[in-house]
Design an enzyme around this catalytic site. Sequence first.
Site, short mmCIF file in Angstrom:
data_model
loop_
_atom_site.label_atom_id
_atom_site.label_comp_id
_atom_site.label_asym_id
_atom_site.label_seq_id
_atom_site.Cartn_x
_atom_site.Cartn_y
_atom_site.Cartn_z
N ASP A 273 0.82 -1.22 0.00
CA ASP A 273 0.00 0.00 0.00
C ASP A 273 0.85 1.27 0.00
O ASP A 273 0.69 2.15 0.86
CB ASP A 273 -0.93 0.02 1.22
N GLU B 258 -11.35 0.32 -3.68
CA GLU B 258 -10.70 0.86 -2.49
C GLU B 258 -9.46 1.65 -2.90
O GLU B 258 -9.19 1.86 -4.08
CB GLU B 258 -10.34 -0.28 -1.53
#
Length: 491
Positions: free
Chosen positions: A16, A198
């Site tokens: 991420d 997301e």
Amino acid sequence: MAATYQNPIIPGFAPDPSICLIDGTFFLVNSSFHIYPGLPIYMSDNLIEWKHIGNAINRPGQLSLARATTYLAPWDDGTIMVGTGGLYAPTIRHHNGITYIICTNVIHGPSNEPGDERTEQFIIHTTDIRSGKWSDPIVFDFPGIDPSLLFDDGRVYVQLCKTGPEFQIYNLEIDLLAGRMVAEPALIWTGWKKGYTEGPHIYKKDGWYYLLCAEGGTFRYHMLSMARSKSIWGPYEAFEMNPLYTASGTTQYVQNTGHGDLFQDRNGKWWVVMLGIRSKEGRSIMGRETFLTPVDWPCDGWPIIEPVTCRKDSGVAPNHRLDDSLAAVAWVYLRDAKLDRYHIRDTHITLRADLVELASPDESPAFVGQRQRRLEGTATVTLYKPQHSTPVHAGLSLYKDEHRHFTIGYDFHQQQVVFKGLNQAKRFSHTKTERVEVQHSVSFKLAYTEACLQFLFRIQGEHWRELSTIDAAVLTDYDFTGPIFCCPVGD
């Protein structure tokens, strides 16, 4: 710039990624989940050489990771997904001399079951990112994960994913210092594939608001998609050539690519960082890592992302440029660590034993470690016999979470070397012992490749002896975290 960069730019437990350019220097942050210190910060002048300079969550009491536990979630096909709580998907941005990180703390409930959790969105900031002096968190109340920040015409906006039966992207305006909403959150996009949409980021370019998202889940169907609008509030039109980027359905070495962040270098050239895994014959020993690739983004058009490259035969080559020499920065602990247990000086570590085991779901065992950074190599540790008789056991572990850890150690009470391997997600458990008397010291070695892990030991002055070898496939799961080499000590 970055003509000779090598992927992964941040190897080993580096998912991420988010990145920004501050006064000519690049700063990158990753998720850290249950690990303390949390939110590692990496710095580079050229996108080639990276240095781990600090961690944004770096002092006790800044926030709690006590419920950064891990659950096992069975899928319909029998596969187990391993879900860890804690610090998810940070975004780093710089505005008016201040650097901000916005992030989610996922707090699992007492049942430790999927769905029994709550989320806290928080913002921390610093005026000197190199100093490591980050503020206490400012918490704002909105359920979801993966928040991002956009500063636009004197206003501050947050985009994030609201989870539930549907994963959808919301936008809200906030008062940054007070941590409160100024405008009610609005649904701005349901996604292109409408599955696990997301990791949103908005970029303002050429009069458009471009919304970059991850979709498909973080595993085999992971992808990047994009939509754009003339208003930050929408409506957003999807790119007709979505997905913007994916490795799904290809034979590329780097798979599961997605959750990216676009940025410009000092010359205005566009790039993207994204997570991915190195997958070889169904094995992915390193977990999710950070990769870099160039982007062509024409005026008034859509970005074109070049394929992520990473040589299969590179061995440790992609990793040697990461400077993790600041020992205090690189050492990690579990959850709300009791730091008075530890004393680290150069390569010598003193730990005070504890009754808490590695399998504890929510406590912090006596545990100190570092992320695995190399694809192939060895980790070694030497234990010295205590001066007085003691029931303590200690050794060397490869740890992912309370359900998955592999340890070779010495039990001073039973006077035996013990290997214990556990992966509950694969219903794997293996123990092997060998009785050995230690007069002065005993050393342990973990030799690892993409294919297997070998656990060895030796008594002072003797040759290395193998106790157990484990196929790396046993460590490869649908999970969020990566491998950590650590020294656990227990009573």
